[in-house]
Design a protein around this motif. Structure first.
Motif, PDB file in Angstrom:
ATOM      1  N   GLY A  30     -25.107  18.167  43.609  1.00 54.32           N
ATOM      2  CA  GLY A  30     -25.882  17.804  42.430  1.00 54.32           C
ATOM      3  C   GLY A  30     -26.492  19.015  41.759  1.00 54.32           C
ATOM      4  N   ARG A  31     -27.459  18.771  40.911  1.00 57.73           N
ATOM      5  CA  ARG A  31     -28.114  19.827  40.160  1.00 57.73           C
ATOM      6  C   ARG A  31     -29.189  20.507  41.003  1.00 57.73           C
ATOM      7  NH1 ARG A  31     -26.021  21.841  35.917  1.00 57.73           N
ATOM      8  NH2 ARG A  31     -28.114  22.368  35.172  1.00 57.73           N
ATOM      9  N   PRO A  32     -29.566  21.754  40.651  1.00 57.87           N
ATOM     10  CA  PRO A  32     -30.634  22.439  41.378  1.00 57.87           C
ATOM     11  C   PRO A  32     -31.961  21.694  41.343  1.00 57.87           C
ATOM     12  CG  PRO A  32     -29.382  24.002  40.070  1.00 57.87           C
ATOM     13  CD  PRO A  32     -28.908  22.636  39.670  1.00 57.87           C
ATOM     14  N   ALA A  56     -37.639  39.171  50.048  1.00 54.73           N
ATOM     15  CA  ALA A  56     -37.061  38.862  48.742  1.00 54.73           C
ATOM     16  C   ALA A  56     -35.592  38.499  48.916  1.00 54.73           C
ATOM     17  CB  ALA A  56     -37.198  40.052  47.786  1.00 54.73           C
ATOM     18  N   THR A  57     -35.095  37.689  48.008  1.00 51.79           N
ATOM     19  CA  THR A  57     -33.691  37.313  47.956  1.00 51.79           C
ATOM     20  C   THR A  57     -33.294  37.277  46.487  1.00 51.79           C
ATOM     21  OG1 THR A  57     -32.072  35.590  48.565  1.00 51.79           O
ATOM     22  CG2 THR A  57     -34.291  34.855  47.976  1.00 51.79           C
ATOM     23  N   SER A  58     -32.011  37.124  46.200  1.00 54.13           N
ATOM     24  CA  SER A  58     -31.584  37.008  44.806  1.00 54.13           C
ATOM     25  C   SER A  58     -30.473  35.980  44.702  1.00 54.13           C
ATOM     26  CB  SER A  58     -31.134  38.366  44.240  1.00 54.13           C
ATOM     27  OG  SER A  58     -29.913  38.784  44.818  1.00 54.13           O
ATOM     28  N   GLN A 324     -40.064  28.077  43.545  1.00 54.24           N
ATOM     29  CA  GLN A 324     -39.468  27.933  42.216  1.00 54.24           C
ATOM     30  C   GLN A 324     -37.955  28.145  42.238  1.00 54.24           C
ATOM     31  OE1 GLN A 324     -41.959  31.152  40.609  1.00 54.24           O
ATOM     32  NE2 GLN A 324     -42.873  29.667  39.205  1.00 54.24           N
ATOM     33  N   ALA A 325     -37.343  28.031  43.403  1.00 52.28           N
ATOM     34  CA  ALA A 325     -35.913  28.308  43.536  1.00 52.28           C
ATOM     35  C   ALA A 325     -35.070  27.426  42.621  1.00 52.28           C
ATOM     36  CB  ALA A 325     -35.470  28.140  44.988  1.00 52.28           C
ATOM     37  N   ALA A 326     -35.433  26.168  42.490  1.00 50.22           N
ATOM     38  CA  ALA A 326     -34.663  25.266  41.622  1.00 50.22           C
ATOM     39  C   ALA A 326     -34.713  25.745  40.174  1.00 50.22           C
ATOM     40  CB  ALA A 326     -35.213  23.838  41.734  1.00 50.22           C
ATOM     41  N   GLU A 327     -35.897  26.156  39.729  1.00 49.76           N
ATOM     42  CA  GLU A 327     -36.055  26.680  38.367  1.00 49.76           C
ATOM     43  C   GLU A 327     -35.228  27.949  38.189  1.00 49.76           C
ATOM     44  OE1 GLU A 327     -39.600  28.557  35.526  1.00 49.76           O
ATOM     45  OE2 GLU A 327     -40.130  27.421  37.334  1.00 49.76           O
ATOM     46  N   ALA A 328     -35.249  28.815  39.193  1.00 46.64           N
ATOM     47  CA  ALA A 328     -34.487  30.067  39.131  1.00 46.64           C
ATOM     48  C   ALA A 328     -32.988  29.797  39.056  1.00 46.64           C
ATOM     49  CB  ALA A 328     -34.806  30.922  40.351  1.00 46.64           C
ATOM     50  N   ILE A 341     -31.486  37.890  39.134  1.00 53.96           N
ATOM     51  CA  ILE A 341     -32.630  36.999  39.254  1.00 53.96           C
ATOM     52  C   ILE A 341     -33.089  37.071  40.700  1.00 53.96           C
ATOM     53  CG2 ILE A 341     -33.462  34.624  39.076  1.00 53.96           C
ATOM     54  CD1 ILE A 341     -31.066  34.199  37.099  1.00 53.96           C
ATOM     55  N   VAL A 342     -34.314  37.525  40.914  1.00 54.95           N
ATOM     56  CA  VAL A 342     -34.847  37.757  42.257  1.00 54.95           C
ATOM     57  C   VAL A 342     -35.877  36.690  42.605  1.00 54.95           C
ATOM     58  CG1 VAL A 342     -36.241  39.349  43.643  1.00 54.95           C
ATOM     59  CG2 VAL A 342     -34.383  40.226  42.231  1.00 54.95           C
ATOM     60  N   VAL A 343     -35.866  36.278  43.860  1.00 53.99           N
ATOM     61  CA  VAL A 343     -36.830  35.289  44.361  1.00 53.99           C
ATOM     62  C   VAL A 343     -37.651  35.935  45.460  1.00 53.99           C
ATOM     63  CG1 VAL A 343     -37.124  33.060  45.510  1.00 53.99           C
ATOM     64  CG2 VAL A 343     -35.313  33.354  43.799  1.00 53.99           C
ATOM     65  N   GLY A 344     -38.968  36.007  45.262  1.00 51.36           N
ATOM     66  CA  GLY A 344     -39.861  36.545  46.267  1.00 51.36           C
ATOM     67  C   GLY A 344     -40.142  35.498  47.338  1.00 51.36           C
ATOM     68  N   VAL A 345     -40.135  35.925  48.595  1.00 51.73           N
ATOM     69  CA  VAL A 345     -40.322  34.964  49.691  1.00 51.73           C
ATOM     70  C   VAL A 345     -41.668  35.153  50.376  1.00 51.73           C
ATOM     71  CG1 VAL A 345     -39.353  34.094  51.861  1.00 51.73           C
ATOM     72  CG2 VAL A 345     -37.832  34.859  50.018  1.00 51.73           C
TER      73      VAL A 345
END
Length: 346
Positions: A30-32, A56-58, A324-328, A341-345
């Motif tokens: 499905g969608r994020p 961090a991850t991306s 905010q992973a879904a938004e990212a 696009i980076v995601v801080g953990v």
């Protein structure tokens, strides 16, 4: 972004440990928007493994694969009729939390980066022999997390498949995303003259990353140009084989990169796009290269050194938090990202 990797094609599994952690878990296709942050067991560390506290991850196109209908169809065809929840993500940068008794390459407290399925989490476990290396002190966790899938894909596309040499002319179609922004810079590092094709909003970034010439695809069709190139790296997938060969020298090389985006978002039409290119390339002198990038220590070390020395820039468009992973991922899916696009953990 990027081509799928051998590691990324392995289905991420939720570990069973004695302590918990937060992670982004996919339960169904499905969608994020359906993704949620959950509390799950922390992975167990093997005797030859290291446990890393992810900082961090991306995001890469391959990270959408577990959510795709194709992934669930593949599981069904393999006889696995009950979908298993998987932790998303591949790129990571963090700090070694603990090591197995047989580990000799890493110590607790080492700052590292690499790639392995399950990176959208507070912790990840990986064998010390896997694609994980130490991070230089002057490289941030965010910069390091932007490298693995996209930069390795770009490096292997330009250096290994394109065999780019000083003085050659290289065109990057789709030079503004993760793979494209790295491919542009790596081609320049190898001494090529680079033309970058991208949208109007990304022209300045392409120039700042070293492009010798930029083409706004909304105003100019590069396949109608009188220019001829030694190597054409196609990430956008916006033109046919016959159109691309108009601007490719007789013995030039065409590299189809970012294939995970095609297969995840494009379904059967995208697969047929790849097949058509392969069949068309059988006739004529131009070389066609389509590959699955492989994460490895050697390439990660090269890229880490490039960033540390200032030779390579990790162009980061936006940063989000794990919640905010879904938004990212939705933003990534829009296809307008200027770099990574980076995601801080933590």
């Amino acid at each position: 972004m990027g081509v799928t990797t051998t590691a990324a094609m392995t289905e991420p599994r939720i570990g069973r440990g004695s302590e918990s952690m937060k992670a982004i878990v996919c339960h169904t296709h499905g969608r994020p928007d359906a993704l949620r942050i959950e509390e799950i067991d922390r992975p167990i560390v093997a005797d030859d493994g290291v446990l890393i506290r992810v900082r961090a991850t991306s995001i890469n196109p391959v990270d959408f694969w577990p959510m795709s209908r194709a992934a669930y169809t593949a599981r069904w065809l393999a006889g696995r009729f009950t979908a298993k929840a998987v932790v998303l993500g591949t790129d990571f940068a963090g700090i070694v939390e603990s090591v197995g008794k047989n580990v000799t390459q890493f110590n607790v407290g080492d700052e590292v980066f690499g790639g392995r399925p399950g990176a959208f989490a507070e912790y990840i476990s990986i064998p010390e022999s896997g694609p994980v290396v130490r991070k230089r002190a002057n490289v941030t966790f965010e910069q390091a997390a932007a490298l693995p899938v996209a930069a390795v894909t770009a490096l292997q596309a330009v250096r290994d498949r394109g065999r780019v040499k000083p003085g050659q002319r290289v065109l990057i179609n789709g030079a503004s995303g993760g793979v494209g922004s790295f491919a542009l810079q790596i081609a320049k590092l190898l001494g090529a003259e680079v033309t970058a094709v991208c949208s109007p909003r990304n022209l300045d970034q392409a120039r700042s990353l070293g492009a010798d010439r930029v083409i706004d695809y909304t105003k100019e069709d590069y396949t109608q140009s009188a220019e001829r190139y030694d190597v054409l790296v196609d990430i956008a997938g916006s033109h046919s084989w016959s159109e691309n060969t108009k601007v490719l020298k007789p013995h030039g090389t065409f590299i189809l990169a970012g294939a995970s985006a095609y297969t995840v978002f494009g379904g059967n039409r995208a697969i047929m796009h790849i097949v058509r290119f392969r069949l068309a390339s059988l006739f004529g002198s131009r070389r066609f290269a389509f590959f699955i990038a492989k994460l490895n220590k050697a390439d990660l070390m090269v890229l880490g050194e490039f960033v540390s020395s200032g030779k390579l820039t990790a162009a980061i468009d936006r940063q989000y938090e794990l919640s905010q992973a879904a938004e990212a991922m939705n933003y990534m899916g829009e296809g307008h990202a200027k770099g990574k696009i980076v995601v801080g953990v933590a």
